[in-house]
Design a protein around this motif. Structure first.
Motif, PDB file in Angstrom:
ATOM      1  N   SER A  88       0.827  -1.211   0.000  1.00 20.51           N
ATOM      2  CA  SER A  88       0.000   0.000   0.000  1.00 20.51           C
ATOM      3  C   SER A  88       0.858   1.256   0.000  1.00 20.51           C
ATOM      4  N   SER A  89       2.028   1.197   0.629  1.00 19.73           N
ATOM      5  CA  SER A  89       2.921   2.367   0.640  1.00 19.73           C
ATOM      6  C   SER A  89       3.429   2.684  -0.759  1.00 19.73           C
ATOM      7  N   LEU A  90       3.811   1.657  -1.507  1.00 22.30           N
ATOM      8  CA  LEU A  90       4.281   1.880  -2.882  1.00 22.30           C
ATOM      9  C   LEU A  90       3.176   2.432  -3.769  1.00 22.30           C
ATOM     10  N   ILE A  91       1.990   1.854  -3.671  1.00 21.89           N
ATOM     11  CA  ILE A  91       0.866   2.324  -4.492  1.00 21.89           C
ATOM     12  C   ILE A  91       0.547   3.778  -4.163  1.00 21.89           C
ATOM     13  N   ASN A  92       0.496   4.104  -2.883  1.00 23.09           N
ATOM     14  CA  ASN A  92       0.222   5.480  -2.475  1.00 23.09           C
ATOM     15  C   ASN A  92       1.317   6.437  -2.935  1.00 23.09           C
ATOM     16  N   ALA A  93       2.578   6.026  -2.821  1.00 22.68           N
ATOM     17  CA  ALA A  93       3.691   6.886  -3.222  1.00 22.68           C
ATOM     18  C   ALA A  93       3.651   7.175  -4.718  1.00 22.68           C
ATOM     19  N   ILE A  94       3.398   6.155  -5.518  1.00 22.78           N
ATOM     20  CA  ILE A  94       3.316   6.347  -6.975  1.00 22.78           C
ATOM     21  C   ILE A  94       2.129   7.234  -7.326  1.00 22.78           C
ATOM     22  N   ALA A  95       0.984   6.970  -6.714  1.00 23.76           N
ATOM     23  CA  ALA A  95      -0.205   7.786  -6.982  1.00 23.76           C
ATOM     24  C   ALA A  95       0.027   9.235  -6.577  1.00 23.76           C
ATOM     25  N   ALA A  96       0.648   9.448  -5.401  1.00 23.94           N
ATOM     26  CA  ALA A  96       0.900  10.811  -4.935  1.00 23.94           C
ATOM     27  C   ALA A  96       1.837  11.546  -5.895  1.00 23.94           C
ATOM     28  N   ARG A  97       2.860  10.850  -6.365  1.00 27.35           N
ATOM     29  CA  ARG A  97       3.809  11.465  -7.297  1.00 27.35           C
ATOM     30  C   ARG A  97       3.119  11.858  -8.600  1.00 27.35           C
ATOM     31  N   GLU A  98       2.319  10.949  -9.147  1.00 23.76           N
ATOM     32  CA  GLU A  98       1.656  11.220 -10.429  1.00 23.76           C
ATOM     33  C   GLU A  98       0.567  12.280 -10.290  1.00 23.76           C
ATOM     34  N   MET A  99      -0.173  12.245  -9.201  1.00 22.10           N
ATOM     35  CA  MET A  99      -1.225  13.244  -9.004  1.00 22.10           C
ATOM     36  C   MET A  99      -0.630  14.633  -8.772  1.00 22.10           C
ATOM     37  N   LYS A 100       0.521  14.690  -8.112  1.00 26.57           N
ATOM     38  CA  LYS A 100       1.186  15.971  -7.879  1.00 26.57           C
ATOM     39  C   LYS A 100       1.547  16.633  -9.206  1.00 26.57           C
ATOM     40  N   LYS A 101       1.927  15.822 -10.203  1.00 31.11           N
ATOM     41  CA  LYS A 101       2.236  16.354 -11.530  1.00 31.11           C
ATOM     42  C   LYS A 101       1.030  17.059 -12.146  1.00 31.11           C
ATOM     43  N   LEU A 102      -0.171  16.607 -11.749  1.00 33.11           N
ATOM     44  CA  LEU A 102      -1.409  17.188 -12.264  1.00 33.11           C
ATOM     45  C   LEU A 102      -1.951  18.281 -11.356  1.00 33.11           C
ATOM     46  N   GLY A 103      -1.232  18.555 -10.284  1.00 29.39           N
ATOM     47  CA  GLY A 103      -1.678  19.570  -9.335  1.00 29.39           C
ATOM     48  C   GLY A 103      -2.765  19.084  -8.401  1.00 29.39           C
ATOM     49  N   LEU A 104      -2.872  17.782  -8.243  1.00 30.75           N
ATOM     50  CA  LEU A 104      -3.904  17.191  -7.402  1.00 30.75           C
ATOM     51  C   LEU A 104      -3.274  16.460  -6.222  1.00 30.75           C
ATOM     52  N   ALA A 105      -4.064  16.213  -5.204  1.00 32.33           N
ATOM     53  CA  ALA A 105      -3.564  15.531  -4.012  1.00 32.33           C
ATOM     54  C   ALA A 105      -4.225  14.165  -3.862  1.00 32.33           C
ATOM     55  N   VAL A 106      -3.510  13.254  -3.248  1.00 28.01           N
ATOM     56  CA  VAL A 106      -4.047  11.940  -2.907  1.00 28.01           C
ATOM     57  C   VAL A 106      -4.498  11.979  -1.451  1.00 28.01           C
ATOM     58  N   ILE A 125       5.336  10.741   2.198  1.00 24.59           N
ATOM     59  CA  ILE A 125       4.997  10.872   0.772  1.00 24.59           C
ATOM     60  C   ILE A 125       4.073  12.052   0.492  1.00 24.59           C
ATOM     61  N   GLY A 126       3.533  12.672   1.532  1.00 25.42           N
ATOM     62  CA  GLY A 126       2.754  13.899   1.355  1.00 25.42           C
ATOM     63  C   GLY A 126       1.307  13.723   0.955  1.00 25.42           C
ATOM     64  N   THR A 127       0.673  12.645   1.404  1.00 24.10           N
ATOM     65  CA  THR A 127      -0.766  12.513   1.125  1.00 24.10           C
ATOM     66  C   THR A 127      -1.567  13.273   2.171  1.00 24.10           C
ATOM     67  N   GLN A 128      -2.807  13.574   1.839  1.00 29.33           N
ATOM     68  CA  GLN A 128      -3.732  14.136   2.821  1.00 29.33           C
ATOM     69  C   GLN A 128      -4.325  12.935   3.551  1.00 29.33           C
ATOM     70  N   HIS A 129      -3.875  12.733   4.767  1.00 28.66           N
ATOM     71  CA  HIS A 129      -4.145  11.477   5.470  1.00 28.66           C
ATOM     72  C   HIS A 129      -5.337  11.585   6.410  1.00 28.66           C
ATOM     73  N   HIS A 130      -6.112  10.502   6.449  1.00 30.27           N
ATOM     74  CA  HIS A 130      -7.286  10.413   7.315  1.00 30.27           C
ATOM     75  C   HIS A 130      -7.220   9.088   8.077  1.00 30.27           C
ATOM     76  N   GLU A 131      -7.582   9.122   9.335  1.00 24.86           N
ATOM     77  CA  GLU A 131      -7.596   7.910  10.157  1.00 24.86           C
ATOM     78  C   GLU A 131      -9.016   7.636  10.622  1.00 24.86           C
ATOM     79  N   VAL A 132      -9.430   6.378  10.496  1.00 23.22           N
ATOM     80  CA  VAL A 132     -10.770   5.954  10.901  1.00 23.22           C
ATOM     81  C   VAL A 132     -10.611   4.905  11.984  1.00 23.22           C
ATOM     82  N   TYR A 133     -11.259   5.132  13.123  1.00 23.54           N
ATOM     83  CA  TYR A 133     -11.174   4.201  14.245  1.00 23.54           C
ATOM     84  C   TYR A 133     -12.499   3.471  14.419  1.00 23.54           C
TER      85      TYR A 133
END
Length: 76
Positions: A9-27, A51-59
């Motif tokens: 999940s860390s790799l998937i999130n890191a790749i998505a964050a990198r690619e979305m940042k190129k588009l000016g969007l956040a994960v 990796i700089g995602t906008q993180h949310h935690e659900v308990y």
């Protein structure tokens, strides 16, 4: 995206964050656990910060989990 803090999940999130940042969007990343000190929550929080995602935690409580077991099994 779901983020457990593990390798996959860390790799998937890191790749998505990198690619979305190129588009000016956040994960937005999400971690699920029983409290703020759950191992997955702690690991996910560290990865999200790195990796700089906008993180949310659900308990959820044990009772919350037991209340949805039937629905979970049905959907699986």
């Amino acid at each position: 995206l779901l983020l457990s803090g593990g390798l996959d999940s860390s790799l998937i999130n890191a790749i998505a964050a990198r690619e979305m940042k190129k588009l000016g969007l956040a994960v937005h990343s999400f971690a699920v656990g029983v409290d703020a000190n759950s191992p997955d929550i702690v690991a996910a929080r560290k990865v999200a910060e790195f990796i700089g995602t906008q993180h949310h935690e659900v308990y959820f409580t044990l009772e919350d989990g037991l209340a949805v077991v039937d629905k979970l099994v049905w959907h699986l």
